[in-house]
Design an enzyme around this catalytic site. Structure first.
Site, short mmCIF file in Angstrom:
data_model
loop_
_atom_site.label_atom_id
_atom_site.label_comp_id
_atom_site.label_asym_id
_atom_site.label_seq_id
_atom_site.Cartn_x
_atom_site.Cartn_y
_atom_site.Cartn_z
CB ALA A 56 -0.97 -0.04 1.18
CD GLN A 206 2.15 -11.01 -2.62
OE1 GLN A 206 1.86 -12.17 -2.37
NE2 GLN A 206 1.28 -10.20 -3.18
CG ASP A 247 -3.33 -3.72 1.09
OD1 ASP A 247 -3.15 -4.76 1.74
OD2 ASP A 247 -2.56 -3.32 0.20
CE LYS A 258 -1.80 -9.74 -1.15
NZ LYS A 258 -2.49 -9.40 -2.43
O1 MRU Z 1 -0.95 -7.36 -3.38
P1 MRU Z 1 0.12 -6.67 -2.59
O2 MRU Z 1 1.43 -7.37 -2.63
O3 MRU Z 1 0.22 -5.21 -2.98
O4 MRU Z 1 -0.41 -6.73 -1.11
C1 MRU Z 1 0.35 -6.15 -0.08
C2 MRU Z 1 -0.22 -6.35 1.26
O5 MRU Z 1 -1.28 -6.94 1.43
C3 MRU Z 1 0.49 -5.71 2.41
O6 MRU Z 1 0.32 -6.47 3.58
C4 MRU Z 1 -0.10 -4.31 2.65
O7 MRU Z 1 -0.02 -3.56 1.48
C5 MRU Z 1 0.58 -3.60 3.73
S1 MRU Z 1 2.11 -2.97 3.18
C6 MRU Z 1 2.97 -2.17 4.34
#
Ligand code: MRU
Length: 373
Positions: A56, A206, A247, A258
């Site tokens: 995010a 990830q 997010d 996520k």
């Molecule tokens: O799909 P992504 O890789 O963008 O998802 C990221 C996440 O879900 C993270 O946990 C979230 O963005 C927090 S980042 C500090």
């Protein structure tokens, strides 16, 4: 944070070339460290949409730099604010769940709309401000979240504090420090023994590819686990604390993160393991109060589920199919963890309950600004 022992950020203006923003192409990690040039708004759109960058806060920072690139491009042709609004809409459509994207775009656009100096200089200074503020917010999340790890460490001297995290809410997801990882980095720097259970985080992995890599680069003990192992480890007393990112967090503390985060929160509630969410304030959506009904959940391509990519011994990266060719696949990318399942939030201004009073207590001016607008 460190890459091969040298400090790095995830996004920066290329030295000596103000027409080029550089990012780490995260699709190549952990097998290769690739720096990519962004020279146009379309480059920035592709980087966010196709997840060269993700997380995010970093999506927000990339969008801010993307608008700067749009201004530079439009200076050579169409330099009016209506055109830039249209470009901003294209940028906003790249990914729907992380609110930091819309937040960063609206912040840069409102500066551009009232700019009295050059639009390029205005966009650049706002993008730089967003980046520097993100670094400081994430650093402060670490300073505040450290107290949780210190408290646990004091109750189990000489043993590591076991922290479970999901997805990548590390420095790769922000500009530096990360959100969920920042307290861990601060604890490690103080010599507190920490060990991180890293959920692999299907379908894009990830955790296995990004969180494991960045923890390894900082020298932090960690173990990658399949997504379904967390509940078992909690039952066995092997998890002292869960910290995840967000997010989008509603005004009253519901958390989008996520896919799979919700199941970790249920298991944590059932086993009495503290479940914390680390987030900088641009992740708060002050306008909504029901995460399940109001947060848009990104649906991604089924191929992310039906196929998996990995590193072949010969040194190539290859994708292989996992499922029967005729099976359909669904791929919701985020889920909602309701505030009642969250032990607390870790923000740049301190810890609070996952509730409207908790958040408005820490950020009264932001809460008021939305209510009065
Ligand atoms: O799909 P992504 O890789 O963008 O998802 C990221 C996440 O879900 C993270 O946990 C979230 O963005 C927090 S980042 C500090």
């Amino acid at each position: 944070m460190l890459v091969e022992g040298r400090p790095h950020r995830t996004i920066w203006l290329k030295p000596g070339d103000p027409g080029c923003v550089q990012i780490i192409d995260q699709r190549a990690l952990p097998h290769a460290f690739v720096v990519e040039d962004l020279r146009s708004l379309d480059d920035a759109i592709r980087a966010i949409r196709d997840m060269h960058v993700r997380g995010a806060p970093l999506i927000g920072a990339t969008a801010a730099w993307g608008l700067y690139l749009a201004v530079i491009e439009s200076e050579q042709g169409n330099n009016d604010i209506e055109h830039l609004k249209h470009e901003a809409d294209r940028l906003k459509a790249t990914r729907p769940t992380a609110v930091n994207l819309a937040w960063a775009i609206s912040r840069v656009m409102s500066r551009l709309e009232s700019a009295d100096s050059s639009l390029a200089a205005t966009a650049r200074s706002e993008a730089e401000a967003i980046v520097e503020e993100d670094v400081e917010m994430c650093r402060m999340i670490g300073v505040h979240g450290l107290s949780l790890i210190e408290g646990i460490a004091s109750r189990k001297p000489d043993k590591p504090v076991n922290i479970l995290t999901h997805c990548n809410a590390g420095w790769l997801a922000s500009v530096d420090w990360g959100t969920a990882t920042s307290p861990i980095y601060h604890a490690h720097a103080l010599g507190i023994p920490v060990h991180v259970w890293v959920d692999e985080t299907r379908p894009r992995n990830q955790g296995a590819s990004l969180t494991a890599w960045e923890l390894g680069e900082q020298g932090i003990a960690h173990t990658v686990i399949v997504d379904n192992a967390g509940g078992h480890l909690m039952q066995k007393g092997e998890v002292d604390l869960v910290i995840v990112g967000s997010d989008r967090t509603t005004r009253n503390g519901d958390v989008a993160n996520k896919i799979g985060t919700y199941l970790k929160a249920l298991a944590a509630k059932d086993t009495g393991v503290p479940f914390y969410v680390a987030l900088p304030s641009p992740t708060i959506d002050w306008e909504i109060t029901d995460g399940c009904k109001q947060i848009p959940i990104e649906e991604r391509a089924p191929e992310e589920v039906t196929h998996i990519s990995g590193y072949l011994e010969q040194g190539e990266v290859a994708a292989v199919r996992l499922t029967p060719p005729s099976s359909r696949a669904a791929n919701p990318a985020f889920d909602i963890t309701q505030a009642r399942l969250v032990t607390g939030l870790i923000t740049e201004r301190g810890l609070c309950d996952a509730s409207e009073s908790g958040l408005t207590g820490l950020f009264p001016e932001q809460a008021r600004a939305v209510h009065s607008s």
